[in-house]
Design an enzyme around this catalytic site. Structure first.
Site, short mmCIF file in Angstrom:
data_model
loop_
_atom_site.label_atom_id
_atom_site.label_comp_id
_atom_site.label_asym_id
_atom_site.label_seq_id
_atom_site.Cartn_x
_atom_site.Cartn_y
_atom_site.Cartn_z
N SER A 272 25.92 81.84 37.20
CA SER A 272 25.28 81.10 36.12
C SER A 272 23.98 81.78 35.74
CB SER A 272 25.01 79.66 36.54
OG SER A 272 24.20 79.02 35.58
N HIS B 89 28.89 82.13 33.60
CA HIS B 89 28.70 80.75 33.18
C HIS B 89 27.39 80.66 32.39
CE1 HIS B 89 29.51 76.43 33.55
NE2 HIS B 89 28.21 76.26 33.71
N ASP C 205 24.83 78.10 30.45
CA ASP C 205 24.42 76.71 30.28
C ASP C 205 23.63 76.52 28.99
OD1 ASP C 205 25.41 75.39 32.66
OD2 ASP C 205 23.99 76.62 33.78
N MET D 171 21.63 73.81 26.78
CA MET D 171 20.97 72.49 26.91
C MET D 171 20.12 72.22 25.67
SD MET D 171 19.60 72.76 30.82
CE MET D 171 20.54 73.59 32.09
N HIS E 290 28.99 76.20 28.73
CA HIS E 290 28.87 74.79 29.14
C HIS E 290 27.93 74.08 28.18
CE1 HIS E 290 27.54 71.92 32.65
NE2 HIS E 290 28.07 71.27 31.65
N MET F 48 25.89 71.31 27.26
CA MET F 48 25.18 70.10 27.68
C MET F 48 24.34 69.63 26.50
SD MET F 48 24.11 71.04 31.60
CE MET F 48 24.09 72.82 31.45
N MET G 264 30.50 68.26 37.81
CA MET G 264 29.09 68.48 38.05
C MET G 264 28.74 67.92 39.42
SD MET G 264 27.84 70.27 35.65
CE MET G 264 26.15 70.18 36.27
N GLY H 30 20.90 69.62 34.08
CA GLY H 30 19.62 69.81 33.42
C GLY H 30 18.73 70.85 34.07
N PHE H 31 18.86 71.01 35.37
CA PHE H 31 18.00 71.95 36.08
C PHE H 31 18.78 72.65 37.18
CE2 PHE H 31 15.24 68.63 34.44
CZ PHE H 31 14.25 69.37 33.79
N GLY H 32 18.46 73.92 37.43
CA GLY H 32 19.06 74.64 38.53
C GLY H 32 18.35 74.33 39.83
N GLY H 33 18.95 74.78 40.93
CA GLY H 33 18.30 74.67 42.22
C GLY H 33 18.37 73.31 42.88
N ASP I 206 30.08 72.90 39.63
CA ASP I 206 28.79 73.48 39.25
C ASP I 206 27.67 72.63 39.83
OD1 ASP I 206 26.59 74.59 38.04
OD2 ASP I 206 27.21 74.13 35.98
N GLY I 207 26.82 73.27 40.66
CA GLY I 207 25.63 72.60 41.16
C GLY I 207 25.52 72.65 42.67
N GLY I 208 24.53 73.36 43.17
CA GLY I 208 24.30 73.39 44.60
C GLY I 208 25.34 74.13 45.40
N GLY J 140 24.34 79.75 40.64
CA GLY J 140 23.18 80.30 39.94
C GLY J 140 22.10 80.74 40.89
#
Length: 227
Positions: free
Chosen positions: A10, A35, A37, A39, A68, A70, A139, A144-147, A177-179, A199
């Protein structure tokens, strides 16, 4: 559907001053897709990439662009992102009251159409579209935010999607997607995930290509365990 799993880096987590270098680094690791993102600051509390950046990415790489959306009212922008070079358009169930129409628009523009659900949205909300999408993105953080840290109930959603696909002979691929990290990648694949969006764990690494290779090896080994 053949068993396989792949990593989709990402670029939200990459250095935006050097996106071309970031893409070339993960290309060297053998990835097939990036990927992206998008937003809007309304559907999610952040603003990121828009149509011009997707067009620039298209010029910089032949990798598949997994875009993606969003954003609120995605129907207004599907044509623009498709013409900018998106290969897949991922549309949130929560972002439009006309999900079937939005997915149809993506296909009409020559893109693969995928659907996305947020952590609080049940898999059952997708019952009417699972037969017409090419990907379902779970998700595993609030978008909305990475990390962010992975939300554990995502495993059960992935298993539900795997079982529904087998029961009804659907053809979608399951994406998460996420973590995503080296610690949970194997369990995600065992649950049924086939595309792991990563990401921070890739681009915040001193060697993004090696980070991708390590994740890919974990995913490949987990697939082998299922055979």
């Amino acid at each position: 559907m053949g068993l396989r799993a792949e990593i989709a880096p990402s670029i939200l987590a990459a250095n935006f001053a050097c996106l071309g270098d970031a893409i070339h680094a993960v290309e060297a690791a053998g990835v097939h897709m990036i990927h992206v993102d998008v937003m809007d600051g309304h559907f999610v509390p952040n603003i990121s990439i828009g149509v011009p950046v997707v067009a620039s990415l298209r010029k910089a790489t032949q990798l598949l662009l997994d875009v993606h959306l969003m954003i609120k009212n995605p129907e207004r922008y599907i044509e623009a992102f498709a013409r900018a070079g998106a290969d897949t358009l991922l549309i949130h169930e929560e972002s439009t009251v006309h999900l079937d129409r939005a997915l149809a628009m993506a296909r009409e523009e020559g893109c693969k159409a995928g659907v996305v659900i947020n952590p609080a949205t049940p898999v059952a909300a997708l019952s009417e579209v699972l037969g017409i999408v090419s990907q379902v993105l779970v998700m595993s953080v609030n978008p909305g935010f990475g990390g962010q840290e992975f939300i554990p109930n995502s495993y059960e959603k992935i298993r539900q999607l795997r079982d529904l696909r087998a029961r009804h002979h659907y053809n979608y691929r399951i994406e998460v997607d996420g973590g995503v990290t080296t610690e949970n990648a194997a369990e995600l694949v065992r649950a049924g995930a086939e595309i792991l969006v990563a990401g921070t764990s890739v681009f915040h690494n001193s060697d993004p290509a090696e980070a991708v290779r390590r994740l890919q090896q974990i995913a490949t080994d987990a697939v082998a365990e299922k055979v």
